[in-house]
Motif scaffolding. Structure first.
Motif, PDB file in Angstrom:
ATOM      1  N   CYS A   1       0.787  -1.151   0.124  1.00  0.00           N
ATOM      2  CA  CYS A   1       0.160  -0.258   0.006  1.00  0.00           C
ATOM      3  C   CYS A   1       0.897   1.338   0.086  1.00  0.00           C
ATOM      4  O   CYS A   1       1.867   1.292   0.686  1.00  0.00           O
TER       5      CYS A   1
ATOM      6  N   SER B   1       0.362   3.713   1.654  1.00  0.00           N
ATOM      7  CA  SER B   1       0.507   4.309   3.152  1.00  0.00           C
ATOM      8  C   SER B   1       1.813   3.756   3.629  1.00  0.00           C
ATOM      9  O   SER B   1       2.287   4.592   4.671  1.00  0.00           O
TER      10      SER B   1
ATOM     11  N   HIS C   1      -0.940  -4.440   5.890  1.00  0.00           N
ATOM     12  CA  HIS C   1      -2.394  -4.335   6.541  1.00  0.00           C
ATOM     13  C   HIS C   1      -3.468  -4.870   5.468  1.00  0.00           C
ATOM     14  O   HIS C   1      -4.385  -4.699   5.793  1.00  0.00           O
ATOM     15  N   GLU C   2      -2.890  -5.434   4.079  1.00  0.00           N
ATOM     16  CA  GLU C   2      -3.856  -6.067   3.229  1.00  0.00           C
ATOM     17  C   GLU C   2      -3.608  -7.550   3.083  1.00  0.00           C
ATOM     18  O   GLU C   2      -2.773  -7.740   2.099  1.00  0.00           O
TER      19      GLU C   2
ATOM     20  N   ASP D   1      -8.357  -3.037   1.258  1.00  0.00           N
ATOM     21  CA  ASP D   1      -8.057  -1.618   1.511  1.00  0.00           C
ATOM     22  C   ASP D   1      -8.215  -0.742   0.382  1.00  0.00           C
ATOM     23  O   ASP D   1      -9.183  -0.141   0.251  1.00  0.00           O
TER      24      ASP D   1
ATOM     25  N   ARG E   1      -2.118  -3.319  -8.111  1.00  0.00           N
ATOM     26  CA  ARG E   1      -1.478  -3.392  -6.957  1.00  0.00           C
ATOM     27  C   ARG E   1      -0.433  -4.392  -7.052  1.00  0.00           C
ATOM     28  O   ARG E   1      -0.550  -5.656  -7.569  1.00  0.00           O
TER      29      ARG E   1
HETATM   30 ZN   LIG Z   1      -3.602   0.891   2.802  1.00  0.00          ZN
END
Ligand SMILES: [Zn+2]
Length: 335
Positions: A33, A35, A56-57, A142, A329
């Motif tokens: 991600c 982030s 976090h995904e 996400d 992604r």
């Molecule tokens: Zn994210």
């Protein structure tokens, strides 16, 4: 992650021990991600300790369950909801745990999924993933979830014949176009970006009008295609000064602007207007919204574009991501 501003390192760590409501998930896919880049370069300094595992995904299969777990067993494919919390409050009671405390989220405050195994603190954060491609499912937690919540915020303000403007047509914006097409099929979609390639993808996914804001004024264009009314809903997936100003200026009467992008822009909101335009932000998504996103994927209604990578390609992939060079992604496949 061994420190801010340093490349990621691959290290052997113990497999977590599991008890009570905890579940050990064997990670099959973990999405990279944007982030994470802010976390790694230290522009957001909230990593609790080093070394730390980001990610976090997450999607995978159940490997081990604690004695208090019910509803899941070894081998079940699962998607991990990531907005974890440690202390219940009125937002956790409604399933909106992402609104509680970012420092409790997986891969941000608690050990994440860039690993072969992830300890999930409770089976209540797991959603069944039977019938889903786990690589796509990881992306949905996400990149697929955040635009869904943003789109749902617009539903009460949109009506047949109205117009929605999607500003920024990268990974999240492309989902935004798809959700608009699915949830509000009689609403005209205007997709805005500075990249012709991203705009043509948005068009393929269902955008009715595309605008390259480098060569054309998006506010004028939106006014022109709405008979001067303006858009009824705007989602800003960029969040820079310029896009916020454009989104605000293209809004019609009782329209709503939802800001998702983290570019840190400032919106000059002029008081005294008579158009009743509303502005709000939108943060990640609730666990029930994630289940709705997974339902859309199971029905084959949404597409996630993913590129599989191994541990050894993580640092290069993050560099490419920072430079805006990743199509869809990048997803870590640990196995
Ligand atoms: Zn994210």
């Amino acid at each position: 992650m061994i420190d801010y501003g340093k490349p990621l390192e691959i290290r052997e760590v113990p497999i977590p021990e599991i008890r009570g409501e905890e579940v050990l998930v064997k990670i099959e896919a973990s999405g990279l991600c944007h982030s994470d880049i802010h976390l790694m370069d230290g522009s957001i300094k909230i990593i609790p300790r080093f070394p730390f595992t980001l990610g976090h995904e997450n999607a995978g299969t159940v490997d081990e369950v604690g004695e208090a777990v019910s509803g899941f067993k070894k081998g079940d494919p699962v998607v991990v909801y990531g907005g974890w919390s440690r202390k219940p409050d009125r937002f956790t009671w409604t399933g909106q745990e992402q609104l509680t405390n970012i420092e409790d989220w997986v891969g941000i405050g608690q050990t994440g999924g860039y690993a072969e195994y992830l300890k999930v603190p409770t089976f209540r954060y797991l959603l069944p993933a039977k019938g889903l491609d786990l690589v796509e499912a990881a992306v949905l937690t996400d990149a697929g979830l955040t635009p869904y919540r943003a789109m749902k915020k617009l539903l009460p303000t949109l009506y047949p014949g109205s117009t929605v403007a999607i500003i920024g047509c990268g990974g999240l914006g492309q989902f935004g176009v798809q959700y608009s097409k699915l949830l509000t099929p009689s609403v005209k979609i205007v997709a805005i970006d500075v990249d012709d390639n991203k705009l043509s993808i948005a068009q393929e996914l269902g955008a009715d009008v595309i605008v390259n804001s480098k060569s054309e004024d998006p506010v004028k264009k939106v006014k022109a295609v709405t008979d001067n009314e303006g858009a009824q809903g705007m989602i800003d997936f960029v969040g820079a000064d310029a896009t916020l100003a454009q989104a605000y200026s293209m809004g019609g009467r009782q329209s709503k602007l939802v800001v998702v992008g983290l570019a840190g822009g400032t919106l000059k909101f002029t008081a005294g207007l008579v158009n009743e335009l509303e502005v709000t932000t939108s943060s990640w998504g609730s666990i029930s919204e994630l289940s709705e996103v997974l339902s859309l994927a199971k029905m084959g209604k949404i597409r996630a574009r993913a590129k599989k990578i191994g541990f050894g390609e993580m640092n290069r992939s993050f560099e490419e991501l920072a430079a805006g060079k990743v199509e869809g992604r990048a997803v870590l496949i640990p196995g």
